[in-house]
Design a protein around this motif. Structure first.
Motif, PDB file in Angstrom:
ATOM      1  N   PHE A  15       0.829  -1.203   0.000  1.00  0.00           N
ATOM      2  CA  PHE A  15       0.000   0.000   0.000  1.00  0.00           C
ATOM      3  C   PHE A  15       0.863   1.253   0.000  1.00  0.00           C
ATOM      4  O   PHE A  15       0.498   2.277  -0.576  1.00  0.00           O
ATOM      5  N   THR A  16       2.032   1.177   0.634  1.00  0.00           N
ATOM      6  CA  THR A  16       2.910   2.328   0.822  1.00  0.00           C
ATOM      7  C   THR A  16       3.632   2.707  -0.459  1.00  0.00           C
ATOM      8  O   THR A  16       4.265   1.872  -1.097  1.00  0.00           O
ATOM      9  N   GLU A  17       3.537   3.975  -0.835  1.00  0.00           N
ATOM     10  CA  GLU A  17       4.279   4.487  -1.986  1.00  0.00           C
ATOM     11  C   GLU A  17       5.729   4.746  -1.573  1.00  0.00           C
ATOM     12  O   GLU A  17       5.995   5.278  -0.497  1.00  0.00           O
ATOM     13  N   SER A  18       6.671   4.391  -2.432  1.00  0.00           N
ATOM     14  CA  SER A  18       8.071   4.671  -2.154  1.00  0.00           C
ATOM     15  C   SER A  18       8.378   6.146  -2.417  1.00  0.00           C
ATOM     16  O   SER A  18       7.579   6.872  -3.006  1.00  0.00           O
ATOM     17  N   THR A  19       9.551   6.585  -1.998  1.00  0.00           N
ATOM     18  CA  THR A  19       9.979   7.959  -2.288  1.00  0.00           C
ATOM     19  C   THR A  19      10.666   8.063  -3.647  1.00  0.00           C
ATOM     20  O   THR A  19      10.973   9.165  -4.105  1.00  0.00           O
ATOM     21  N   GLU A  20      10.918   6.930  -4.300  1.00  0.00           N
ATOM     22  CA  GLU A  20      11.679   6.918  -5.548  1.00  0.00           C
ATOM     23  C   GLU A  20      10.827   7.379  -6.733  1.00  0.00           C
ATOM     24  O   GLU A  20       9.605   7.168  -6.770  1.00  0.00           O
ATOM     25  N   THR A  21      11.481   8.017  -7.706  1.00  0.00           N
ATOM     26  CA  THR A  21      10.858   8.346  -8.986  1.00  0.00           C
ATOM     27  C   THR A  21      11.583   7.607 -10.101  1.00  0.00           C
ATOM     28  O   THR A  21      12.697   7.118  -9.922  1.00  0.00           O
ATOM     29  N   ILE A  93      13.583  15.524  -0.717  1.00  0.00           N
ATOM     30  CA  ILE A  93      14.846  15.243  -0.029  1.00  0.00           C
ATOM     31  C   ILE A  93      15.294  13.853  -0.437  1.00  0.00           C
ATOM     32  O   ILE A  93      14.524  12.894  -0.351  1.00  0.00           O
ATOM     33  N   ASP A  94      16.540  13.738  -0.857  1.00  0.00           N
ATOM     34  CA  ASP A  94      17.046  12.457  -1.354  1.00  0.00           C
ATOM     35  C   ASP A  94      18.481  12.276  -0.880  1.00  0.00           C
ATOM     36  O   ASP A  94      19.374  12.996  -1.330  1.00  0.00           O
ATOM     37  N   HIS A  95      18.713  11.336   0.044  1.00  0.00           N
ATOM     38  CA  HIS A  95      20.041  11.088   0.575  1.00  0.00           C
ATOM     39  C   HIS A  95      20.712   9.946  -0.181  1.00  0.00           C
ATOM     40  O   HIS A  95      20.097   8.903  -0.410  1.00  0.00           O
ATOM     41  N   GLU A  96      21.962  10.145  -0.556  1.00  0.00           N
ATOM     42  CA  GLU A  96      22.726   9.056  -1.151  1.00  0.00           C
ATOM     43  C   GLU A  96      23.274   8.122  -0.081  1.00  0.00           C
ATOM     44  O   GLU A  96      23.497   6.946  -0.325  1.00  0.00           O
ATOM     45  N   ALA A 131       5.300  10.863   1.510  1.00  0.00           N
ATOM     46  CA  ALA A 131       6.051   9.602   1.564  1.00  0.00           C
ATOM     47  C   ALA A 131       7.410   9.838   2.200  1.00  0.00           C
ATOM     48  O   ALA A 131       8.151  10.736   1.785  1.00  0.00           O
ATOM     49  N   LEU A 132       7.729   9.018   3.211  1.00  0.00           N
ATOM     50  CA  LEU A 132       9.010   9.094   3.906  1.00  0.00           C
ATOM     51  C   LEU A 132       9.724   7.761   3.771  1.00  0.00           C
ATOM     52  O   LEU A 132       9.083   6.703   3.749  1.00  0.00           O
ATOM     53  N   GLY A 133      11.056   7.815   3.695  1.00  0.00           N
ATOM     54  CA  GLY A 133      11.825   6.586   3.570  1.00  0.00           C
ATOM     55  C   GLY A 133      13.178   6.668   4.252  1.00  0.00           C
ATOM     56  O   GLY A 133      13.864   7.695   4.170  1.00  0.00           O
ATOM     57  N   TRP A 134      13.541   5.593   4.961  1.00  0.00           N
ATOM     58  CA  TRP A 134      14.831   5.489   5.631  1.00  0.00           C
ATOM     59  C   TRP A 134      15.540   4.221   5.188  1.00  0.00           C
ATOM     60  O   TRP A 134      14.910   3.146   5.125  1.00  0.00           O
ATOM     61  N   GLN A 135      16.832   4.302   4.873  1.00  0.00           N
ATOM     62  CA  GLN A 135      17.655   3.120   4.652  1.00  0.00           C
ATOM     63  C   GLN A 135      18.302   2.780   5.982  1.00  0.00           C
ATOM     64  O   GLN A 135      19.254   3.445   6.412  1.00  0.00           O
TER      65      GLN A 135
END
Length: 235
Positions: A15-21, A93-96, A131-135
């Motif tokens: 259900f969760t959308e990723s932060t990636e495009t 916001i996009d962290h490498e 959408a929020l994402g953590w590695q």
């Protein structure tokens, strides 16, 4: 595509959308099939087609052609296409590298009243998603969504909220899995909140093809459940 092209990421099957495009110069299609049971009715959702096209290096346009739906309730059958959907996703916001600060994207979308009578709605239903994402580590990731929909049902507008948390784990170089909670409040006009738990896996073939499967239940009763499979392809 060159060898530097990242491996395909998809917004299904959770259900969760990723932060990636989608990377510039690509086009991506995602689709599948879901069987669900809710109380005395069953539903087959066939298609679930989402087309994702990059607009810039940090944004994409999205067209959801959605599904052909077959619902059986108390001996009657209703079938037809659901409403299509258009929207966009923008990475803010996009962290490498790994960081306590999450990757952040926003999505803005709306349905269009194109579906079959009794299956689609007769009004646009705009939605905003954060959408929020953590590695978390080399193999673990965490995604979360907060959604607001200005919903319409039977000609009445109401506010509908949804939240989700999805924990992803890479089991092997090409095999990934997830476990997720998501809830919607209210589930429909005048209804109570509904919450689900689901889990699934996806296998990547090269950098551009991904197959997935999932299964989930309503947290209130195991008699309400769903299961599905899908495919994502990038060109």
């Amino acid at each position: 595509m060159g060898s530097a092209t990242p491996a395909i990421e998809a917004d299904r099957p959770d259900f969760t959308e990723s932060t990636e495009t989608v990377p510039p110069g690509s086009i991506q299609a995602e689709g599948g099939y879901t069987y669900s049971r809710d109380k005395s009715s069953t539903n087959h959702s066939i298609g679930e087609l989402l087309i994702r096209v990059p607009a810039t290096s940090h944004a994409e346009a999205r067209v959801g052609l959605n599904s052909y739906s077959i619902t059986r309730t108390a001996g009657s059958v209703q079938r037809g296409f659901e409403d299509m959907e258009i929207g966009t996703k923008v990475r803010l916001i996009d962290h490498e590298e790994r960081s306590l600060i999450p990757n952040v994207s926003i999505l803005a979308l709306t349905t269009l009243p194109t579906g079959h009578r009794g299956i689609g709605t007769r009004a646009m239903q705009p939605t905003a998603k954060l959408a929020l994402g953590w590695q978390l580590s080399e193999r673990l990731s965490l995604q979360s969504n907060s959604n607001y929909t200005y919903a319409s049902e039977d000609g009445t507008r109401f506010s509908q909220w949804a939240n989700s948390v999805s924990l992803g784990a890479d089991l092997a170089p090409r095999l990934e899995s997830f476990a997720e909670w998501f809830g919607t409040s209210p589930a429909s006009l005048g209804a109570r909140r509904v919450d689900y738990l689901d889990a699934g896996a996806a296998m990547r073939f090269g950098t551009s093809l991904r197959l997935d499967a999932r299964i989930g239940i309503n947290t209130r009763t195991t008699k309400n459940y769903f299961a599905g499979v899908g495919v994502s392809r990038r060109w």
